[in-house]
Design a protein around this motif. Structure first.
Motif, PDB file in Angstrom:
ATOM      1  N   LEU A  34       0.815  -1.208   0.000  1.00 17.15           N
ATOM      2  CA  LEU A  34       0.000   0.000   0.000  1.00 17.15           C
ATOM      3  C   LEU A  34       0.854   1.265   0.000  1.00 17.15           C
ATOM      4  O   LEU A  34       0.485   2.277  -0.605  1.00 17.15           O
ATOM      5  N   LYS A  35       2.008   1.227   0.680  1.00 11.64           N
ATOM      6  CA  LYS A  35       2.852   2.416   0.784  1.00 11.64           C
ATOM      7  C   LYS A  35       3.682   2.655  -0.467  1.00 11.64           C
ATOM      8  O   LYS A  35       3.959   3.799  -0.833  1.00 11.64           O
ATOM      9  N   ARG A  36       4.103   1.585  -1.149  1.00  9.60           N
ATOM     10  CA  ARG A  36       4.993   1.786  -2.303  1.00  9.60           C
ATOM     11  C   ARG A  36       4.207   2.145  -3.566  1.00  9.60           C
ATOM     12  O   ARG A  36       4.792   2.472  -4.584  1.00  9.60           O
ATOM     13  N   ASN A  37       2.884   2.035  -3.504  1.00 11.03           N
ATOM     14  CA  ASN A  37       2.054   2.390  -4.652  1.00 11.03           C
ATOM     15  C   ASN A  37       1.043   3.451  -4.242  1.00 11.03           C
ATOM     16  O   ASN A  37       0.241   3.230  -3.329  1.00 11.03           O
ATOM     17  N   LYS A  38       1.083   4.588  -4.904  1.00 11.94           N
ATOM     18  CA  LYS A  38       0.098   5.636  -4.635  1.00 11.94           C
ATOM     19  C   LYS A  38      -1.274   5.223  -5.136  1.00 11.94           C
ATOM     20  O   LYS A  38      -2.294   5.629  -4.590  1.00 11.94           O
ATOM     21  N   ASP A  39      -1.274   4.448  -6.222  1.00 10.58           N
ATOM     22  CA  ASP A  39      -2.535   3.960  -6.773  1.00 10.58           C
ATOM     23  C   ASP A  39      -2.975   2.737  -5.959  1.00 10.58           C
ATOM     24  O   ASP A  39      -2.324   1.691  -5.976  1.00 10.58           O
ATOM     25  N   ARG A  40      -4.087   2.884  -5.244  1.00 12.14           N
ATOM     26  CA  ARG A  40      -4.538   1.797  -4.368  1.00 12.14           C
ATOM     27  C   ARG A  40      -4.923   0.566  -5.174  1.00 12.14           C
ATOM     28  O   ARG A  40      -4.729  -0.571  -4.725  1.00 12.14           O
ATOM     29  N   LYS A  41      -5.475   0.750  -6.376  1.00 12.53           N
ATOM     30  CA  LYS A  41      -5.837  -0.394  -7.204  1.00 12.53           C
ATOM     31  C   LYS A  41      -4.614  -1.225  -7.578  1.00 12.53           C
ATOM     32  O   LYS A  41      -4.652  -2.459  -7.590  1.00 12.53           O
ATOM     33  N   LYS A  42      -3.504  -0.533  -7.853  1.00 14.61           N
ATOM     34  CA  LYS A  42      -2.268  -1.250  -8.188  1.00 14.61           C
ATOM     35  C   LYS A  42      -1.744  -2.003  -6.975  1.00 14.61           C
ATOM     36  O   LYS A  42      -1.241  -3.131  -7.092  1.00 14.61           O
ATOM     37  N   ALA A  43      -1.868  -1.388  -5.809  1.00 13.98           N
ATOM     38  CA  ALA A  43      -1.425  -2.052  -4.578  1.00 13.98           C
ATOM     39  C   ALA A  43      -2.229  -3.324  -4.346  1.00 13.98           C
ATOM     40  O   ALA A  43      -1.684  -4.364  -3.956  1.00 13.98           O
ATOM     41  N   ILE A  44      -3.536  -3.234  -4.604  1.00 11.04           N
ATOM     42  CA  ILE A  44      -4.386  -4.417  -4.435  1.00 11.04           C
ATOM     43  C   ILE A  44      -3.988  -5.504  -5.429  1.00 11.04           C
ATOM     44  O   ILE A  44      -3.909  -6.691  -5.087  1.00 11.04           O
ATOM     45  N   ARG A  45      -3.710  -5.077  -6.694  1.00 14.98           N
ATOM     46  CA  ARG A  45      -3.297  -6.051  -7.711  1.00 14.98           C
ATOM     47  C   ARG A  45      -2.016  -6.762  -7.295  1.00 14.98           C
ATOM     48  O   ARG A  45      -1.880  -7.976  -7.467  1.00 14.98           O
ATOM     49  N   GLU A  46      -1.058  -5.997  -6.751  1.00  9.81           N
ATOM     50  CA  GLU A  46       0.211  -6.604  -6.348  1.00  9.81           C
ATOM     51  C   GLU A  46       0.012  -7.552  -5.165  1.00  9.81           C
ATOM     52  O   GLU A  46       0.646  -8.617  -5.099  1.00  9.81           O
ATOM     53  N   ALA A  47      -0.856  -7.177  -4.227  1.00  7.17           N
ATOM     54  CA  ALA A  47      -1.117  -8.060  -3.088  1.00  7.17           C
ATOM     55  C   ALA A  47      -1.792  -9.353  -3.551  1.00  7.17           C
ATOM     56  O   ALA A  47      -1.480 -10.448  -3.058  1.00  7.17           O
ATOM     57  N   ILE A  48      -2.716  -9.233  -4.519  1.00  9.01           N
ATOM     58  CA  ILE A  48      -3.369 -10.432  -5.070  1.00  9.01           C
ATOM     59  C   ILE A  48      -2.344 -11.289  -5.812  1.00  9.01           C
ATOM     60  O   ILE A  48      -2.341 -12.522  -5.701  1.00  9.01           O
ATOM     61  N   THR A  49      -1.458 -10.642  -6.577  1.00 12.05           N
ATOM     62  CA  THR A  49      -0.388 -11.373  -7.273  1.00 12.05           C
ATOM     63  C   THR A  49       0.499 -12.108  -6.277  1.00 12.05           C
ATOM     64  O   THR A  49       0.930 -13.248  -6.513  1.00 12.05           O
ATOM     65  N   TYR A  50       0.756 -11.449  -5.141  1.00 14.16           N
ATOM     66  CA  TYR A  50       1.551 -12.061  -4.076  1.00 14.16           C
ATOM     67  C   TYR A  50       0.855 -13.329  -3.564  1.00 14.16           C
ATOM     68  O   TYR A  50       1.483 -14.377  -3.382  1.00 14.16           O
ATOM     69  N   GLY A  51      -0.467 -13.231  -3.355  1.00 13.35           N
ATOM     70  CA  GLY A  51      -1.228 -14.398  -2.895  1.00 13.35           C
ATOM     71  C   GLY A  51      -1.239 -15.512  -3.923  1.00 13.35           C
ATOM     72  O   GLY A  51      -1.078 -16.688  -3.590  1.00 13.35           O
TER      73      GLY A  51
END
Length: 679
Positions: free
Chosen positions: A259-276
């Motif tokens: 969440l902190k490294r991405n200003k775009d919250r949608k991108k942060a969510i995408r990266e967290a989902i990719t992580y999962g």
């Protein structure tokens, strides 16, 4: 003990490594004869680069040594022991803590023999162990079958052979086979069954063994839900691992990082989902590797192998000690450091995947015992996809929180904080793993008939384990890694209440109560020395041909029960379904019940060479081998339990059934078979 611990460690390593070379050692055997009465059985081995084969006589604490075994011999005697030839390397091995001898590139093992009759026959095999720097192969056998005319005969040995033949003839005159006496295969019950049943000629036996796979396929067969259960078991294991000290504290840090490294919250969510998703891919890959390494039939064979079960029992005891705080089991820190460094140097999806891989490494001390238990527990399913399905459930449970908290960050504030409760969870898992260690020891005990862990002994140990768990949760005692001021909270109180109640529930089982809740794990009722419970079903026969002959004489249909000493679902069915009064009456009075144990290690009086269903030649050495082959060859299945109703010609009366505790459906199954038989 050192050997068992080392082999257990090698088993874990094998689970995490893909075999790049499935057949690193190739052996050929031949018989070298001359003009004298002596000859040599020679095994020539070619060893792949990086691998080595261990020599002979390494001792009980070392790895698998080369050894020579005889299945059958006539007209030939062994001279001395197996002798290695070649460039033998002697080196101190840190893992085994001893000096080992082994061969690289090539090796030759020689067993001298001498001929005692004009013609000879010998069926034997070489067993050896091979390792490289990362993994070891399981004990491997090389067959050596030779027969023919002897070039010369040793006079003294021939006299000894004649004396032995005279003893064998005397035994046969009394109704016994010398090979059965040596193997310990003569059993009072088996003798009684064989004597009571009429004998079948070869044509009748061949008719009974005729495959009926197509006939069974015509009937509607129930759909097995075993893979769903495996997925759910993996899911439960994943959620348990989620709340351990190695995983739970990482979740808020990882989600906050995205969440902190991405200003775009949608991108942060995408990266967290990719992580999962990456976590799912990693653990599913682990399940696929185990499936490819062992295969379905090998997994099924491993599940009833005594050495394997004893090793896994020891492994679970070690894991339990780790959870109790005796020591930490961790992978080398250099592994996680290298992966972490790679993730910093890359970007995009690869970077996220490497971060997920780092999680799987650093959390191994908590997830490893759960993963190891899950992978081996599914071996008895005999399905090549079972490990993959189990790992899928495990990974999904781990991956869900990362995606969930990334989508709804406010949930992090209400999530439980890390603390002493995580150590309590580890200790609870330790007690559970200790209890299941006894289950694996029981499988080996039952398969080989050692009688060191009969039902009441097993139950007494479980009563002690779950009583201690309840006392721990009440705060009566602590382990080294617990907080000094640990206090019992409300959830722990209710868990303690459940654990102590479970312990008290098992106490009547010491006098023979069925205990349906633990029937899947405890040894069968027939191992109980003192039993007040009378409403039981016992098979009349444990031999297919003898049981079929008796059924024909009595004019009754047959129920074949393909079972195993280590079969969990078999014990569940016997306790939950066979104890019903109506089912028990049908099985005892309307059918001839034949139970065939596919993991019975009793040696056959004479070994049988067959062509298996996959076209390969196989030697049947034990009673369990024979019944396992019958199930595959005649009925086209290799999983237990399997129940089949047959007429007196060996033809199916209805479809087969597997594990299903619905008593009404089981009664319908028996009634349909009886009606079709009477027609």
């Amino acid at each position: 003990m050192r050997k068992a611990m080392s082999l257990a460690l090698l088993l874990l390593v094998a689970m995490f490594c893909n075999a790049q070379m499935a057949d690193p050692v190739k052996f050929k055997s031949h018989l070298k004869t001359g003009s004298t009465a002596e000859a040599e059985i020679v095994f020539d081995g070619k060893i792949a680069h990086g691998w080595h084969v261990y020599s002979t006589n390494l001792g009980s604490d070392g790895p698998i040594e080369a050894s020579f075994h005889v299945d059958k011999k006539d007209g030939v005697e062994l001279v001395g022991k197996l002798t290695p030839r070649g460039h033998e390397i002697s080196m101190m091995d840190n893992m085994f803590g001893m000096k080992l001898r082994f061969f690289e590139n090539s090796v030759q093992f020689v067993q001298k023999v001498k001929f005692t009759k004009p013609t000879y026959t010998i069926k034997a095999y070489l067993e050896y162990g091979a390792c490289n720097d990362e993994m070891c192969m399981p004990p491997t056998q090389v067959n050596a079958h030779f027969s023919g005319k002897s070039p010369a005969i040793d006079g003294k040995a021939a006299a000894d052979e004649k004396s032995a033949d005279d003893v064998a003839e005397t035994l046969k005159a009394g109704g016994l086979d010398s090979s059965m006496v040596k193997a310990g295969a003569v059993d009072s019950v088996a003798i009684a069954d064989s004597a009571a049943a009429p004998q079948l000629d070869n044509a009748e036996v061949q008719k009974l063994w005729t495959p009926v796979i197509k006939e069974l396929a015509k009937f509607d067969k129930p759909v097995s839900n075993s893979l769903l259960y495996i997925f759910l078991a993996g899911l439960v294991g994943g959620f348990l691992a989620l709340f351990t000290p190695c995983v739970w504290p990482i979740i808020p840090m990882t989600v906050s990082f995205f969440l902190k490294r991405n200003k775009d919250r949608k991108k942060a969510i995408r990266e967290a989902i990719t992580y999962g998703v990456s976590i799912v891919v990693i653990y599913v890959a682990l399940g696929l590797i185990v499936s490819l390494l062992f295969g379905a039939s090998a997994l099924n064979a491993l599940s009833t192998n005594a050495i394997f079960n004893i090793l896994f029992c020891l492994l679970l005891v070690v894991f339990a000690a780790s959870f109790f705080g005796a020591f930490e089991i961790t992978l080398p820190s250099s592994w996680s450091n290298k992966i972490d460094q790679k993730s910093d140097e890359t970007s995009g999806v690869l970077s996220i995947f490497l971060m997920a891989f780092t999680l799987s490494l650093v959390s191994f001390s908590c997830t490893g015992p759960i993963i190891g238990f899950l992978l081996v527990a599914v071996a008895s399913e005999g399905s090549i996809v079972a490990p993959t399905i189990g790992m899928l459930g495990f990974a999904v449970a781990l991956a869900i929180p990362f995606a969930l908290f990334a989508m709804f960050p406010t949930l992090l504030k209400s999530a439980p904080k890390s603390g002493g409760w995580m150590n309590v969870l580890k200790v609870v898992l330790g007690f559970i793993e200790l209890a299941f260690a006894l289950k694996f020891l029981s499988v080996a005990d039952l398969a080989y008939g050692w009688h060191i862990l009969d039902r009441e002994t097993f139950l007494a140990l479980w009563i002690a384990i779950f009583s201690l768990l309840g006392l721990y949760l009440l705060g009566i005692f602590n382990f080294p890694h617990d907080d000094e001021n640990r206090r019992t909270n409300v959830p722990q109180f209710f868990l303690a209440l459940g654990s102590l109640a479970f312990a008290f529930y098992m106490i009547p089982g010491l006098w023979g109560a069925p205990l349906k809740a633990v029937s899947a794990f405890a040894p069968p009722m027939n191992t109980q020395d003192f039993n007040l419970y009378k409403n039981e079903v016992h098979p009349r026969f444990k031999d297919f041909e003898a049981g079929m002959a008796a059924a024909r004489l009595e004019g009754k249909p047959v129920m074949i029960d393909f079972t195993g000493f280590g079969c969990v679902n078999c014990r569940k069915m016997e306790a939950a379904v066979w104890t019903d009064a109506k089912v028990a009456d049908m099985l005892n009075n309307k059918y001839v019940l034949i139970s065939l144990y596919v993991d019975d290690k009793t040696p056959l009086p004479e070994q049988i060479t067959v062509t298996d269903t996959d076209g390969t030649q196989r030697t049947l050495r034990t009673v369990g081998d024979k019944w396992s082959y019958l199930q595959r060859y005649k009925f086209g299945s290799n999983t237990q339990p399997m129940y089949i109703l047959l007429d007196n010609d060996g033809k199916p009366l209805t479809g087969s059934r597997s594990y299903d505790e619905d008593i009404n459906e089981y009664m319908d199954f028996l009634k349909v078979g009886l009606d079709n038989y009477n027609k």
